[in-house]
Design an enzyme around this catalytic site. Structure first.
Site, short mmCIF file in Angstrom:
data_model
loop_
_atom_site.label_atom_id
_atom_site.label_comp_id
_atom_site.label_asym_id
_atom_site.label_seq_id
_atom_site.Cartn_x
_atom_site.Cartn_y
_atom_site.Cartn_z
N HIS A 1 35.18 35.41 49.56
CA HIS A 1 34.08 35.88 50.43
C HIS A 1 32.90 34.90 50.42
CE1 HIS A 1 35.44 39.95 51.55
NE2 HIS A 1 36.15 39.85 50.43
N GLN B 1 45.33 36.91 54.81
CA GLN B 1 46.70 37.35 54.58
C GLN B 1 47.43 37.62 55.90
OE1 GLN B 1 45.99 40.76 52.06
NE2 GLN B 1 44.77 39.51 50.64
N GLU C 1 30.40 34.84 52.36
CA GLU C 1 29.13 35.51 52.71
C GLU C 1 28.45 36.14 51.51
OE1 GLU C 1 31.69 38.84 52.01
OE2 GLU C 1 32.06 36.94 53.03
N SER D 1 36.62 46.86 51.87
CA SER D 1 37.83 46.36 51.21
C SER D 1 38.21 47.21 50.00
CB SER D 1 37.64 44.91 50.77
OG SER D 1 37.50 44.05 51.87
N GLY E 1 39.29 43.43 54.51
CA GLY E 1 39.62 44.84 54.63
C GLY E 1 40.50 45.33 53.50
N GLY F 1 43.81 42.59 46.28
CA GLY F 1 44.92 42.97 45.43
C GLY F 1 46.25 42.44 45.93
N PHE F 2 46.21 41.68 47.05
CA PHE F 2 47.41 41.07 47.61
C PHE F 2 47.14 39.58 47.80
CE2 PHE F 2 47.71 45.49 48.62
CZ PHE F 2 49.07 45.79 48.60
N ASN G 1 37.69 39.87 46.12
CA ASN G 1 38.07 41.27 46.10
C ASN G 1 39.37 41.44 46.87
OD1 ASN G 1 38.37 44.02 46.30
ND2 ASN G 1 36.85 44.22 47.92
N CYS H 1 39.92 36.91 53.56
CA CYS H 1 40.52 37.93 52.70
C CYS H 1 41.74 38.59 53.37
CB CYS H 1 39.47 38.95 52.27
SG CYS H 1 39.86 39.77 50.71
N LEU H 2 41.64 39.85 53.81
CA LEU H 2 42.76 40.49 54.50
C LEU H 2 43.11 39.71 55.76
CD1 LEU H 2 44.78 42.85 54.56
CD2 LEU H 2 43.05 44.18 55.79
N GLY I 1 43.85 47.62 51.64
CA GLY I 1 45.24 47.94 51.80
C GLY I 1 46.17 46.75 51.88
#
Length: 373
Positions: A344, A262, A346, A52, A230, A302-303, A300, A258-259, A232
């Site tokens: 997260h 999203q 985990e 990530s 992940g 940023g979006f 972790n 996380c990603l 980006g």
């Protein structure tokens, strides 16, 4: 080697701000990425190898980095994923019984440029106030104008697709073949410990590349689907968004982290946005709106998912909130077998405040099975 003997180095931010330091290990070089900071006191090896963080220059707020060395099992991927490291004090000597390598050697083997002796408190305060931005760390301290020109050519994180840079090229398996549950996992930057948590719950996991289709993944005949974390911007992941839409429409059990969270939001019809700084640390407070309990979480990202759109969406129930800024930290589909979280479970900073989410995924799978006479 004494710090004063190390090569001078610097970090130059996109707005022209410069912080000076020293090259770790006297390594020469230049590297670019989006600068961000992590507030964790421990876990630097896991951070550095987390997919990530691909494409990001990591500033550690803990004053001492490297003091407990590295251990071969404490990795989240096959190599270092951050673009560079900035720290205050780098420990060349380390002390931990099970460590098998110094952090200096670990960084050298992974060709990572790192700088120390930076006023990280001032740097973090600056990023906090001005937001995450592109930066360059370099030992070319006398070439500021050239570095500025090179930095201006680096694409910003908004709109950047990075999952293809970290995803597996070929499918692979985790767990026992005769396990009770079969999980098809889309790797858009998956951490190893997520897969270990699924395998620990009697799951046989087949991990697929980032651009895999529903047809390809469904041939595995899985009991459930998983969308990983992940790096980006999630919006360019058109294949993953289409995949999530199909899984949701077919009402197959789906869990995202996380990603992946999203991507699920985008698949349901809610937009995402780039945060001013993002959340990166191991002490982020989350409230489970269903149970009313608080959770200490590792984050972790940023979006984030658009709050207003999610709250007003007829198919979405917001299940978790970040207590610092009220951002959405979890959701579930009101009529489909789908849920996700922005943090997260985990990573276990609580240590086990959020591991129930993996159990919830298994329960979702069990409850979605057809009733047989």
């Amino acid at each position: 080697m004494r710090y004063q003997d190390h090569k001078p180095a610097l970090i130059l931010l996109a707005d022209g701000t410069i912080f000076h330091g020293k090259s770790v290990g006297n390594v020469e070089g230049t590297t670019f990425g989006e600068v961000c900071f992590n507030t964790g006191m421990t876990g630097y090896q896991e951070i550095f190898t987390d997919p990530s963080y691909f494409g990001q220059i990591m500033v550690t707020t803990n004053a001492h980095i490297g003091n407990y060395g590295t251990f071969s099992d404490d990795v989240e991927s096959d190599d270092i994923k951050i673009a560079g490291l900035v720290c205050r004090n780098f420990s060349y000597n380390f002390s931990r019984q099970r460590s098998d390598m110094s952090l200096e050697q670990f960084l050298k083997e992974n060709n990572l440029l790192s700088i120390s002796n930076v006023d990280t408190r001032a740097l973090v305060a600056y990023i906090r106030d001005n937001g995450a931005m592109n930066a360059v760390i370099s030992t070319r301290v006398n070439e500021i104008d050239a570095l500025k020109k090179e930095l201006a050519e680096v694409p910003t994180m908004a709109g950047l697709e990075l999952a293809s840079k970290v995803s597996t090229k070929e499918p692979y398996f985790i767990g026992e073949k005769d396990a009770k549950y079969k999980i098809a996992a889309l790797d858009i930057g998956v951490k190893k410990n997520i897969l270990r948590n699924l395998a620990k719950r009697d799951c046989y996991v087949k991990v697929f590349p980032y651009n895999s289709t529903y047809e390809e993944m469904s041939k595995f005949n899985p009991d459930g689907y998983f969308l990983s974390n992940g790096p980006g911007d999630p919006e360019p992941l058109k294949d993953a968004i289409i995949l999530a839409k199909i899984i949701i429409e077919k009402n197959k059990p789906l869990f995202g982290i996380c990603l992946g969270h999203q991507v699920i939001g985008l698949a349901i019809g809610v937009s995402t946005y780039k945060m001013h700084n993002g959340h990166r640390g191991i002490n982020h407070p989350i409230k489970n709106l269903t149970s009313g309990k608080g959770e200490i979480t590792s984050q972790n990202h940023g979006f984030a998912i658009n709050i207003e759109e999610a709250e007003n969406h007829p198919d979405i129930e917001v299940t978790h909130r970040h207590l610092n800024d009220n951002t959405i930290a979890g959701l579930k589909h009101k009529s489909k077998n789908c849920f996700s979280v922005q943090y997260h479970p985990e990573a276990s900073p609580g240590p086990n405040d959020a591991t129930y989410l993996f159990d919830d995924f298994i329960t979702l799978i069990e409850n979605s099975k057809p009733v047989t006479a």
